[in-house]
Scaffold this active site. Structure first.
Site, PDB file in Angstrom:
ATOM      1  N   GLN A 185       0.738  -1.348   0.113  1.00 41.81           N
ATOM      2  CA  GLN A 185      -0.115  -0.014   0.137  1.00 41.81           C
ATOM      3  C   GLN A 185       0.937   1.193   0.020  1.00 41.81           C
ATOM      4  O   GLN A 185       0.112   2.209  -0.336  1.00 41.81           O
ATOM      5  CB  GLN A 185      -1.039   0.042   1.193  1.00 41.81           C
ATOM      6  CG  GLN A 185      -1.885  -0.861   1.337  1.00 41.81           C
ATOM      7  CD  GLN A 185      -3.169  -0.765   0.358  1.00 41.81           C
ATOM      8  OE1 GLN A 185      -2.983   0.011  -0.570  1.00 41.81           O
ATOM      9  NE2 GLN A 185      -3.798  -2.080  -0.112  1.00 41.81           N
ATOM     10  N   THR A 243       8.394 -18.868 -16.785  1.00 45.71           N
ATOM     11  CA  THR A 243       8.306 -17.899 -17.931  1.00 45.71           C
ATOM     12  C   THR A 243       7.933 -16.725 -17.403  1.00 45.71           C
ATOM     13  O   THR A 243       6.594 -16.691 -16.979  1.00 45.71           O
ATOM     14  CB  THR A 243       7.695 -18.426 -19.090  1.00 45.71           C
ATOM     15  OG1 THR A 243       8.376 -19.590 -19.530  1.00 45.71           O
ATOM     16  CG2 THR A 243       7.868 -17.671 -20.511  1.00 45.71           C
ATOM     17  N   CYS A 331     -10.540  -8.761   1.315  1.00 47.44           N
ATOM     18  CA  CYS A 331     -10.343  -9.917   1.749  1.00 47.44           C
ATOM     19  C   CYS A 331     -11.316 -10.366   2.877  1.00 47.44           C
ATOM     20  O   CYS A 331     -11.739 -11.660   2.691  1.00 47.44           O
ATOM     21  CB  CYS A 331      -8.858 -10.221   2.020  1.00 47.44           C
ATOM     22  SG  CYS A 331      -7.784  -9.641   0.819  1.00 47.44           S
TER      23      CYS A 331
HETATM   24  N1  PLP Z   1      -0.435  -6.680   1.471  1.00 51.95           N
HETATM   25  C1  PLP Z   1      -1.123  -5.651   1.502  1.00 51.95           C
HETATM   26  C2  PLP Z   1      -0.931  -4.654   2.539  1.00 51.95           C
HETATM   27  C3  PLP Z   1      -2.358  -5.492   0.694  1.00 51.95           C
HETATM   28  O1  PLP Z   1      -3.304  -4.595   0.653  1.00 51.95           O
HETATM   29  C4  PLP Z   1      -2.493  -6.638  -0.344  1.00 51.95           C
HETATM   30  C5  PLP Z   1      -4.029  -6.481  -1.207  1.00 51.95           C
HETATM   31  O2  PLP Z   1      -4.771  -6.416  -0.806  1.00 51.95           O
HETATM   32  C6  PLP Z   1      -1.683  -7.626  -0.359  1.00 51.95           C
HETATM   33  C7  PLP Z   1      -0.645  -7.785   0.411  1.00 51.95           C
HETATM   34  C8  PLP Z   1      -2.000  -8.911  -1.413  1.00 51.95           C
HETATM   35  O3  PLP Z   1      -1.571  -8.252  -2.793  1.00 51.95           O
HETATM   36  P1  PLP Z   1      -2.061  -9.159  -3.833  1.00 51.95           P
HETATM   37  O4  PLP Z   1      -3.681  -9.088  -4.073  1.00 51.95           O
HETATM   38  O5  PLP Z   1      -1.081  -8.905  -4.955  1.00 51.95           O
HETATM   39  O6  PLP Z   1      -1.614 -10.745  -3.680  1.00 51.95           O
END
Ligand code: PLP
Length: 393
Positions: A185, A243, A331
């Site tokens: 972030q 790749t 999430c």
């Molecule tokens: N770390 C943080 C602080 C995030 O906000 C996110 C995604 O929301 C991730 C890791 C995960 O990233 P990615 O969706 O590219 O796996």
């Protein structure tokens, strides 16, 4: 979704629009430029040059050297690679330091690390105060001779709170402990240079900075012991087999270049829009409060609790006007549990449930802010009318 109205997108910590410049840079690599960057022929070689150029663009934004940049598939892969690599490099050390407010990409890995590795580990999950900050004395005390890795995020995805990871990395270095930061972030929103820092590993993700989903980067400081997560071909100097996702690599490179160009706008115009939105909502809606430290915060993020209402209900009502924001992190939504970040900060249950995260980008306009300031107060008022907990006159 109302097809008659424009979308007001204020959920950029969940994902971002691919910038038109990024789309344009990627397009040739879906078409005529389909060679394998590892091929000996020059048809592949020109693609290899594009990957090298993207690596340089990423390195410039991070303030590091090209050979310290490894392309991965996402932020999650970068996080896992860094942490598991440090554990493999220090097999006799069986202790990890992290925090209670990490993204699930780090939190869930650390919580289940003994299952993943088949070895017993002790994990210190540092507390945060009501503003989302870590006590530095407690951090210092958590570092031990058998600590294999420290993993602390640079900026929190839900509140935007910025943690002093450069200082924390110095403290870890003094004790010979590798330091990883999830900067997914932070990258592109706050300026920094890794060249003079003691950070050993840093993760970033393309889709948070106007590149596509499914591309990430892991920075590994030169000289840091490293064990690959994916083993196979010799790509990425043997550090990440498979790749290369060439078009997305070209995209993240261009996105990093744009982010560097727009950093001042992010910290000027975007921050001013965020402040207007935040101040307007806090002053017009009673029993609303800001979550997280007001100053040590990303310029684009405002996490506000509206007491005695459900965040999900607010989102549904805003959706009628195509206003996109988030309750808790993307999430964790889908579960009725309040966010683990707000719970770690001790935000009361009645406020944690009604929290909304607005996360802006350089594509937001003042007109959009005005629309939210007009639409949201009556939504909250009408939801409170229906709430059995809202004190009626
Ligand atoms: N770390 C943080 C602080 C995030 O906000 C996110 C995604 O929301 C991730 C890791 C995960 O990233 P990615 O969706 O590219 O796996």
């Amino acid at each position: 979704m109302n097809n008659e109205m424009p979308v007001i997108y204020m959920d950029n910590n969940a994902t971002t629009m691919v910038a038109p410049e990024v789309m344009a840079a990627m397009e040739p690599y879906f078409g005529g430029l389909y060679g394998n960057p590892s091929s000996m022929h020059s048809f592949g070689g020109q693609v290899g040059k594009a990957v090298a150029n993207a690596r340089q663009q990423v390195a410039e934004l991070l303030g590091c050297d090209e050979d310290e940049v490894i392309f991965t598939s996402c932020g999650t892969e970068s996080d896992s690679t860094a942490i598991l690599s440090a554990l493999r490099a220090n097999p006799e050390r069986r202790h990890i330091v992290t925090s209670r407010i990490e993204h699930p990409a780090v939190k869930n890995l650390c919580e289940n690390i003994s299952i993943f590795t088949g070895h017993p580990y002790r994990v210190t999950m540092l507390k945060v105060d009501e503003e989302g900050l870590i006590d530095m004395d407690e951090y210092a005390e958590s570092l031990r001779d058998d600590t294999a890795i420290v993993s602390i995020m640079w900026a929190n995805n839900e509140t935007g709170v910025i943690l002093p990871v450069e200082e924390m990395a110095v403290m870890a270095r003094e004790r010979g402990i590798p330091f990883h930061t999830d900067a997914v972030q932070a990258v592109g929103k706050i300026p920094f240079s890794l060249r003079d820092s003691e950070i050993d590993f840093l993760s970033l993700s393309g889709h948070k900075l106007h590149a596509p989903k499914g591309i990430g980067v892991l920075y590994v400081k030169r000289g840091t012991p490293f064990a690959p997560f994916l083993t196979g071909g010799h790509q990425e100097d043997g550090r990440r087999a498979g790749t290369e996702n060439v078009a997305s690599i070209v995209g993240i490179g261009r996105a990093c270049q744009l982010a560097a160009d727009k950093m001042d706008e992010e910290n000027g115009r975007v921050k001013a829009l965020r402040d207007k939105l935040e101040n307007g909502l806090l002053s017009s809606i009673p029993r609303s409060l800001l979550n997280g430290n007001k100053e040590l915060r990303l310029p684009n993020t405002a996490n506000i609790s509206f007491e005695f209402v459900e965040g999900e209900s607010i989102l549904l009502h805003m959706d009628r006007y195509n206003i996109c924001a988030s309750s808790g992190s993307a999430c964790t939504s889908g579960s009725l549990e309040p966010s683990h970040v707000l719970r770690a900060m001790g935000v009361p249950f009645t406020a944690a449930h009604g929290s909304i995260r607005f996360s802006l980008s350089v594509y937001n306009t003042e007109e959009e802010i005005d629309t939210v300031l007009e639409k949201l107060p009556p939504i909250i008022a009408s939801l409170r009318e229906m709430s059995p907990f809202w004190p009626k006159k």
